[in-house]
Design a protein around this motif. Structure first.
Motif, mmCIF file in Angstrom:
data_model
loop_
_atom_site.group_PDB
_atom_site.id
_atom_site.type_symbol
_atom_site.label_atom_id
_atom_site.label_comp_id
_atom_site.label_asym_id
_atom_site.label_seq_id
_atom_site.Cartn_x
_atom_site.Cartn_y
_atom_site.Cartn_z
ATOM 1 N N GLU A 16 0.834 -1.216 0.000
ATOM 2 C CA GLU A 16 0.000 0.000 0.000
ATOM 3 C C GLU A 16 0.863 1.259 0.000
ATOM 4 O OE1 GLU A 16 -3.249 0.290 -0.542
ATOM 5 O OE2 GLU A 16 -3.358 -1.873 -0.728
ATOM 6 N N GLU A 17 1.996 1.200 0.701
ATOM 7 C CA GLU A 17 2.896 2.356 0.752
ATOM 8 C C GLU A 17 3.528 2.631 -0.613
ATOM 9 O OE1 GLU A 17 5.594 1.501 3.960
ATOM 10 O OE2 GLU A 17 4.138 2.106 5.475
ATOM 11 N N VAL A 18 3.728 1.586 -1.402
ATOM 12 C CA VAL A 18 4.259 1.773 -2.758
ATOM 13 C C VAL A 18 3.134 2.249 -3.675
ATOM 14 C CG1 VAL A 18 5.180 0.585 -4.800
ATOM 15 C CG2 VAL A 18 6.119 0.080 -2.553
ATOM 16 N N LYS A 19 1.995 1.564 -3.602
ATOM 17 C CA LYS A 19 0.888 1.821 -4.533
ATOM 18 C C LYS A 19 0.214 3.172 -4.287
ATOM 19 C CE LYS A 19 -3.631 -0.015 -5.526
ATOM 20 N NZ LYS A 19 -4.603 -0.963 -5.032
ATOM 21 N N LYS A 20 -0.210 3.411 -3.057
ATOM 22 C CA LYS A 20 -0.971 4.634 -2.770
ATOM 23 C C LYS A 20 -0.106 5.749 -2.222
ATOM 24 C CE LYS A 20 -5.519 2.690 -1.978
ATOM 25 N NZ LYS A 20 -5.752 1.488 -1.204
ATOM 26 N N GLY A 21 0.757 5.400 -1.267
ATOM 27 C CA GLY A 21 1.536 6.419 -0.585
ATOM 28 C C GLY A 21 2.747 6.897 -1.362
ATOM 29 N N LYS A 22 3.164 6.090 -2.369
ATOM 30 C CA LYS A 22 4.360 6.410 -3.169
ATOM 31 C C LYS A 22 5.567 6.679 -2.265
ATOM 32 C CE LYS A 22 2.114 6.273 -7.084
ATOM 33 N NZ LYS A 22 2.151 5.019 -7.805
ATOM 34 N N LYS A 23 5.635 5.943 -1.139
ATOM 35 C CA LYS A 23 6.754 6.124 -0.198
ATOM 36 C C LYS A 23 8.002 5.384 -0.670
ATOM 37 C CE LYS A 23 4.152 6.648 4.094
ATOM 38 N NZ LYS A 23 3.747 5.926 5.294
ATOM 39 N N HIS A 24 7.802 4.269 -1.349
ATOM 40 C CA HIS A 24 8.927 3.434 -1.777
ATOM 41 C C HIS A 24 8.838 3.198 -3.283
ATOM 42 C CE1 HIS A 24 8.959 2.659 2.495
ATOM 43 N NE2 HIS A 24 7.803 2.038 2.424
ATOM 44 N N ARG A 25 9.982 2.865 -3.881
ATOM 45 C CA ARG A 25 10.016 2.506 -5.303
ATOM 46 C C ARG A 25 9.753 1.007 -5.464
ATOM 47 N NH1 ARG A 25 8.918 4.894 -9.452
ATOM 48 N NH2 ARG A 25 10.195 6.645 -8.846
ATOM 49 N N TYR A 26 10.293 0.225 -4.526
ATOM 50 C CA TYR A 26 10.130 -1.230 -4.648
ATOM 51 C C TYR A 26 10.190 -1.926 -3.294
ATOM 52 C CZ TYR A 26 15.238 -1.481 -4.144
ATOM 53 O OH TYR A 26 16.525 -1.373 -3.682
ATOM 54 N N VAL A 27 9.754 -3.183 -3.302
ATOM 55 C CA VAL A 27 9.837 -4.043 -2.126
ATOM 56 C C VAL A 27 10.273 -5.426 -2.614
ATOM 57 C CG1 VAL A 27 8.627 -4.970 -0.106
ATOM 58 C CG2 VAL A 27 7.852 -2.829 -1.121
ATOM 59 N N VAL A 28 11.207 -6.037 -1.889
ATOM 60 C CA VAL A 28 11.629 -7.406 -2.200
ATOM 61 C C VAL A 28 11.117 -8.307 -1.072
ATOM 62 C CG1 VAL A 28 13.598 -8.966 -2.528
ATOM 63 C CG2 VAL A 28 13.660 -6.657 -3.492
ATOM 64 N N PHE A 29 10.467 -9.411 -1.469
ATOM 65 C CA PHE A 29 9.882 -10.353 -0.519
ATOM 66 C C PHE A 29 10.613 -11.692 -0.595
ATOM 67 C CE2 PHE A 29 6.476 -7.770 -2.443
ATOM 68 C CZ PHE A 29 5.988 -7.104 -1.329
ATOM 69 N N TYR A 30 10.593 -12.421 0.519
ATOM 70 C CA TYR A 30 11.151 -13.780 0.519
ATOM 71 C C TYR A 30 10.255 -14.674 1.361
ATOM 72 C CZ TYR A 30 12.869 -13.162 5.305
ATOM 73 O OH TYR A 30 12.957 -12.978 6.662
ATOM 74 N N ILE A 31 10.408 -15.983 1.196
ATOM 75 C CA ILE A 31 9.628 -16.930 1.983
ATOM 76 C C ILE A 31 10.478 -17.375 3.169
ATOM 77 C CG2 ILE A 31 8.439 -19.149 2.013
ATOM 78 C CD1 ILE A 31 7.851 -18.752 -0.971
ATOM 79 N N LYS A 32 9.957 -17.080 4.348
ATOM 80 C CA LYS A 32 10.676 -17.373 5.597
ATOM 81 C C LYS A 32 10.213 -18.725 6.144
ATOM 82 C CE LYS A 32 11.422 -15.223 10.090
ATOM 83 N NZ LYS A 32 11.032 -14.081 10.929
ATOM 84 N N ASP A 33 11.171 -19.609 6.396
ATOM 85 C CA ASP A 33 10.907 -20.931 6.986
ATOM 86 C C ASP A 33 9.832 -21.735 6.254
ATOM 87 O OD1 ASP A 33 12.724 -20.142 8.966
ATOM 88 O OD2 ASP A 33 11.138 -19.303 10.219
ATOM 89 N N GLU A 34 9.710 -21.508 4.951
ATOM 90 C CA GLU A 34 8.720 -22.193 4.114
ATOM 91 C C GLU A 34 7.292 -22.003 4.601
ATOM 92 O OE1 GLU A 34 9.781 -26.234 3.208
ATOM 93 O OE2 GLU A 34 11.816 -25.688 2.670
ATOM 94 N N LYS A 35 7.044 -20.951 5.411
ATOM 95 C CA LYS A 35 5.718 -20.744 5.990
ATOM 96 C C LYS A 35 5.096 -19.404 5.655
ATOM 97 C CE LYS A 35 6.246 -23.569 10.160
ATOM 98 N NZ LYS A 35 7.642 -23.967 10.102
ATOM 99 N N GLN A 36 5.932 -18.358 5.549
ATOM 100 C CA GLN A 36 5.375 -17.017 5.415
ATOM 101 C C GLN A 36 6.197 -16.154 4.471
ATOM 102 O OE1 GLN A 36 5.208 -14.628 9.039
ATOM 103 N NE2 GLN A 36 3.149 -13.980 8.453
#
Length: 148
Positions: A16-36
């Motif tokens: 939401e901060e990227v899409k609406k708030g334009k606070k960030h240019r990008y976000v990188v996500f990873y899968i932690k412990d194969e759960k989240q």
């Protein structure tokens, strides 16, 4: 088939901060412990596409990641000399060929979970090497959805 991996609230907040708030240019996500699915790194609004790729790949060539990027480019309407700035959000699944099969399967089966959580993404891109993740290739894919 779904992997049962959950998307953390933090992912949705940053989206939401990227899409609406334009606070960030990008976000990188990873899968932690194969759960989240969690947030690994966030790029400032003035961060370059190269910085995004660096963060996407900094875990090493055996690691997969998801990357959300707010891409801007000039668009010229057909038959006019005016151009406008376009912004499109894309979500990339980065699974390099050098990653282990189990990891690639986890990331590809969890891609749907993050897609459903992040509503408003224009384009979904799967990349396995630098050619597919290059700025030129991404821009080409995003422009293909423009109305001329």
């Amino acid at each position: 088939m779904s992997s049962g991996v959950q998307v953390s609230e933090e992912c949705k907040t940053h989206f939401e901060e990227v899409k609406k708030g334009k606070k960030h240019r990008y976000v990188v996500f990873y899968i932690k412990d194969e759960k989240q699915i969690c947030v690994e790194s966030v790029g400032d609004r003035d961060a370059s596409y190269d910085a995004f790729l660096n963060d996407l790949m900094k875990a090493g060539e055996a690691e997969c990641r998801y990357g959300l990027y707010d891409f801007e480019y000039e668009h010229q309407c057909q038959g006019t000399s005016e151009s406008s700035r376009k912004q499109k959000l894309f979500l990339m699944s980065w699974c390099p060929d050098s990653a282990k099969i189990k990891k690639k399967m986890l990331y590809s089966s969890s891609f749907d979970a993050i897609k459903k959580s992040l509503v408003g993404v224009h384009k979904y891109i799967q990349a396995t090497d630098m050619a597919e993740a290059s700025k030129e290739e991404i821009e080409k894919q995003l422009r293909s959805t423009d109305r001329s």
